[in-house]
Motif scaffolding. Structure first.
Motif, short mmCIF file in Angstrom:
data_model
loop_
_atom_site.label_atom_id
_atom_site.label_comp_id
_atom_site.label_asym_id
_atom_site.label_seq_id
_atom_site.Cartn_x
_atom_site.Cartn_y
_atom_site.Cartn_z
N SER A 1 0.83 -1.20 0.00
CA SER A 1 0.00 0.00 0.00
C SER A 1 0.87 1.26 0.00
O SER A 1 0.61 2.22 -0.75
N TRP A 2 1.88 1.28 0.85
CA TRP A 2 2.76 2.45 0.92
C TRP A 2 3.55 2.64 -0.36
O TRP A 2 3.70 3.77 -0.85
N LEU A 3 4.06 1.54 -0.93
CA LEU A 3 4.82 1.63 -2.19
C LEU A 3 3.96 2.21 -3.31
O LEU A 3 4.42 3.04 -4.10
N LYS A 4 2.71 1.77 -3.38
CA LYS A 4 1.81 2.28 -4.41
C LYS A 4 1.62 3.79 -4.27
O LYS A 4 1.67 4.54 -5.25
N ALA A 5 1.41 4.24 -3.03
CA ALA A 5 1.24 5.68 -2.79
C ALA A 5 2.52 6.44 -3.13
O ALA A 5 2.49 7.52 -3.73
N LEU A 6 3.67 5.88 -2.74
CA LEU A 6 4.95 6.53 -3.02
C LEU A 6 5.19 6.65 -4.53
O LEU A 6 5.54 7.72 -5.02
N THR B 1 3.18 6.52 -7.03
CA THR B 1 2.20 7.27 -7.81
C THR B 1 2.11 8.72 -7.35
O THR B 1 1.21 9.45 -7.75
N GLY B 2 3.07 9.12 -6.50
CA GLY B 2 3.12 10.51 -6.07
C GLY B 2 2.03 10.95 -5.16
O GLY B 2 1.67 12.13 -5.10
#
Length: 282
Positions: free
Chosen positions: A272-277, A279-280
């Motif tokens: 979840s955190w990687l996706k947010a990171l 995708t800005g």
């Protein structure tokens, strides 16, 4: 698990260091601690090698990487330099770094010294260094919890030590036996030199300058609340050390090795955190 048919080597100066490589995509480097080796992150390989280049270095002092018998070779700044050398070797400009225990300290040092090489930082059950410098010097509970480190700090290569005591907090009996066997067949001097060079020791009561201990990129702290070595106070006021966004995930049933003890939740939260990171959105 994707097959890595052989280990790879790179050098930082005259020290050779092993690493394993899986998958393709943005670089995600997992850095192990003590008592452990790089395969402590085996439960993350399948998940994250789907869309990342997963890199597992074996820290200096941990065979088959070299074990220089010089305390200065284990200064946290030197070991952070190993991670820079790894990126240079692989021709990677920036990576996401994740570390626990000794690896967690090393990736924090990397952030302080070479923030331009990190896209993001993941800290697993490792002291937030600015908070730790205060707690270890002024908090009796933390001093009691870290008494174990005093023997490590005083240890010299070849001194006797209690292997069962060293691995006592690894909750999985099979993995505990595996790591005990690994340590039994490995020289211990370099591993303990890290504590001598980097871990606060008496005389306590000092006021340490922590002004440079701020994190300059998005971070996530994943913390098993059954942590045996560090007080829950480690999370008090955590936000003041982070110059960009920080996400804190607490896992009530996990301890010092949350990536192993509660791997599905850790992988889900990290994903979840990687996706947010990436995708800005942080």
């Amino acid at each position: 698990m994707p097959v890595d048919e052989y280990s790879h080597l790179f050098s930082n100066g005259d020290v050779k260091i092993q690493y394993h490589l899986y998958g393709q995509g943005p670089a995600l480097v997992f850095v192990h601690g003590h008592p452990d080796n790089e395969m402590t992150f085996s439960k993350q390989i399948d998940e994250f090698s789907k869309d990342h280049t997963v890199i597992l270095p074996t820290l200096r002092g941990y065979p088959p990487s070299d074990v220089p018998l010089d305390p200065d070779a284990y200064d946290g700044n030197v070991m952070a330099g190993d991670l820079v050398a790894l990126l240079d070797h692989l021709k990677i400009e920036k990576a996401i770094f994740a570390g626990g225990d000794v690896g967690g300290i090393t990736v924090q040092k990397l952030d302080f010294l070479h923030p331009e090489r990190l896209l993001g930082l993941v800290i697993f059950n490792t002291p937030i260094l600015g908070t730790m410098m205060h707690l270890i010097h002024h908090d009796k509970e933390q001093q009691e919890l870290t008494k174990y480190s005093l023997k490590y700090i005083k240890h010299n290569p070849g001194d006797e030590y209690d292997l069962d005591h060293v691995v006592r907090t690894i909750t999985d009996p099979e993995y505990r036996a595996e790591i005990k066997e690994y340590l039994k067949n490995s020289p211990e001097g370099g591993m303990f030199y890290f504590f001598r060079k980097n871990f606060p020791a008496p005389p306590y009561g000092q006021n340490i300058d922590t002004s440079g201990m701020h994190y300059k990129m998005p971070c996530v702290v994943i913390w098993g609340m059954q942590e045996p070595y560090f007080s829950d106070k480690m999370l008090d006021g955590f936000y003041k050390w982070f110059d960009q966004s920080v996400r804190v995930v607490t896992l009530p049933q996990a301890g010092h090795w949350p990536w192993r003890e509660d791997a599905p939740k850790v992988n889900r939260e990290l994903r979840s955190w990687l996706k947010a990171l990436e995708t800005g959105q942080l």
